[in-house]
Design a protein around this motif. Structure first.
Motif, short mmCIF file in Angstrom:
data_model
loop_
_atom_site.label_atom_id
_atom_site.label_comp_id
_atom_site.label_asym_id
_atom_site.label_seq_id
_atom_site.Cartn_x
_atom_site.Cartn_y
_atom_site.Cartn_z
N TYR A 148 6.74 3.75 15.58
CA TYR A 148 6.90 2.58 16.45
C TYR A 148 7.60 1.44 15.72
N TYR A 149 7.16 1.13 14.51
CA TYR A 149 7.77 0.02 13.78
C TYR A 149 9.16 0.39 13.25
N GLN A 150 9.43 1.68 13.16
CA GLN A 150 10.78 2.11 12.77
C GLN A 150 11.78 1.86 13.90
N ILE A 151 11.36 2.08 15.15
CA ILE A 151 12.29 1.96 16.28
C ILE A 151 12.19 0.65 17.04
N LYS A 152 11.16 -0.14 16.76
CA LYS A 152 10.91 -1.38 17.52
C LYS A 152 12.14 -2.29 17.63
N PRO A 153 12.92 -2.49 16.54
CA PRO A 153 14.08 -3.39 16.67
C PRO A 153 15.12 -2.91 17.69
N LEU A 154 15.08 -1.63 18.05
CA LEU A 154 16.07 -1.08 18.98
C LEU A 154 15.61 -1.11 20.43
N LEU A 155 14.41 -1.59 20.66
CA LEU A 155 13.87 -1.58 22.03
C LEU A 155 14.40 -2.72 22.89
N ILE A 156 15.33 -3.48 22.36
CA ILE A 156 15.94 -4.56 23.15
C ILE A 156 16.93 -4.00 24.18
N SER A 157 17.33 -2.73 24.01
CA SER A 157 18.23 -2.06 24.94
C SER A 157 17.47 -0.95 25.66
N PRO A 158 17.99 -0.46 26.78
CA PRO A 158 17.34 0.67 27.47
C PRO A 158 17.23 1.87 26.52
N PHE A 159 16.20 2.66 26.70
CA PHE A 159 15.97 3.78 25.79
C PHE A 159 15.36 4.96 26.53
N SER A 160 15.51 6.14 25.93
CA SER A 160 14.88 7.37 26.42
C SER A 160 14.35 8.12 25.20
N PHE A 161 13.48 9.08 25.46
CA PHE A 161 12.94 9.91 24.39
C PHE A 161 13.17 11.39 24.69
N PHE A 162 13.45 12.14 23.63
CA PHE A 162 13.44 13.60 23.69
C PHE A 162 12.58 14.10 22.54
N GLY A 163 11.65 14.99 22.84
CA GLY A 163 10.83 15.58 21.79
C GLY A 163 10.62 17.06 22.03
N HIS A 164 10.72 17.83 20.98
CA HIS A 164 10.49 19.27 21.08
C HIS A 164 9.19 19.65 20.39
N SER A 165 8.33 20.39 21.09
CA SER A 165 7.06 20.88 20.56
C SER A 165 6.20 19.70 20.08
N MET A 166 5.91 19.58 18.80
CA MET A 166 5.17 18.43 18.30
C MET A 166 5.87 17.14 18.72
N GLY A 167 7.19 17.16 18.75
CA GLY A 167 7.96 15.99 19.14
C GLY A 167 7.68 15.53 20.55
N SER A 168 7.30 16.46 21.45
CA SER A 168 6.98 16.06 22.83
C SER A 168 5.72 15.22 22.86
N LEU A 169 4.76 15.58 22.03
CA LEU A 169 3.51 14.81 21.95
C LEU A 169 3.76 13.44 21.32
N LEU A 170 4.56 13.41 20.27
CA LEU A 170 4.93 12.13 19.64
C LEU A 170 5.67 11.23 20.63
N ALA A 171 6.58 11.82 21.38
CA ALA A 171 7.38 11.05 22.34
C ALA A 171 6.48 10.42 23.40
N TYR A 172 5.55 11.20 23.93
CA TYR A 172 4.65 10.66 24.96
C TYR A 172 3.80 9.53 24.40
N GLU A 173 3.20 9.74 23.24
CA GLU A 173 2.33 8.72 22.66
C GLU A 173 3.12 7.45 22.31
N LEU A 174 4.38 7.62 21.91
CA LEU A 174 5.22 6.45 21.64
C LEU A 174 5.51 5.68 22.92
#
Length: 241
Positions: free
Chosen positions: A60-86
């Motif tokens: 979250y703190y790694q990507i927070k500075p980029l949240l000023i623009s529209p964003f989407s997430f893609f996550g595969h396997s474990m990444g899908s769980l990380l994406a949802y929780e983010l």
């Protein structure tokens, strides 16, 4: 229309490099951000995560500075769980929803909880389970030196997945969810359809030929689908406003 940032999260044991080829296939209106997890790739000298909460806080703190623009997430396997929780973390902290959430090869979070504790298995049994799942190169599984190098990352990732407990939430996401899965994966249909319970938006399930790592064989089709979906969602929101 502002450029949309696509945050991509890897599977267990994976690093940001698995998404290296994606940018050249994405629409120019989408900027690729390959999330690097702690303990691998450029962050190899940093500690591995001990829990899902620790991982989400770090990302979250790694990507927070980029949240000023529209964003989407893609996550595969474990990444899908990380994406949802983010998505949930960002909604709670910043009141924002993604343009679209893309999850691949991952059952809905509320369907988890009965996972076998693979991270506690002896190495020989753990290797057999990795081989069944696919995705881990044979050069690693068949070479003790390489395996000993990569196994701490793999086991740490499996640990946070297998110890994850879905927290009941009152608020749903306000975005569409695109669920991708392999025709030969062992995730049940109801575990994929359950993603629908987590959003007020539409939830679509799309199958691709292959097993758990089907994304490796359908790069062009998947990236094109992502580009088209994000573009359509952005246009829909502009017209709605």
């Amino acid at each position: 229309m502002s450029r949309v940032t696509l945050f991509c999260l890897p599977h267990a044991g994976g690093s940001a490099t698995i998404y290296n080829k994606w940018q050249k296939y994405l629409d120019n209106s989408i900027a690729l951000y390959r999330v690097e997890l702690s303990g691998r790739g450029k962050r190899f000298n940093q500690n591995l995560y001990n829990s899902m909460e620790e991982a989400i806080e770090d990302i979250y703190y790694q990507i927070k500075p980029l949240l000023i623009s529209p964003f989407s997430f893609f996550g595969h396997s474990m990444g899908s769980l990380l994406a949802y929780e983010l998505c949930c973390k960002i909604k709670q902290q910043d009141g924002l929803d993604p343009v679209q959430l893309f999850v691949a090869g991952g059952k809905a979070p509320q369907c988890r909880g009965s996972e076998r504790k693979l991270h506690l298995l002896p190495d020989d049994q753990f290797k057999r389970e990795l081989k069944k799942l696919g995705g881990t190169p044979e050069e690693i599984l068949g070479n003790n030196e390489l395996y000993n190098f990569f196994s701490p990352v793999l086991k740490a990732d499996y640990k946070i997945i297998e110890e994850y407990e879905y927290p009941l939430r009152n608020n749903r996401l306000n975005c569409g969810i695109t669920v991708l899965n392999g025709t030969e994966d062992n995730i049940k249909a109801e575990e994929l359809m359950a993603w629908n319970q987590l959003t007020n938006g539409k939830c679509n399930i799309i199958y691709f030929k292959g097993g758990h790592f089907f994304i490796n064989n359908h790069l062009n089709s998947i990236v094109q689908l992502i580009s088209e979906t994000i573009t359509l969602e952005c246009m829909r929101k502009i017209n709605f406003v």
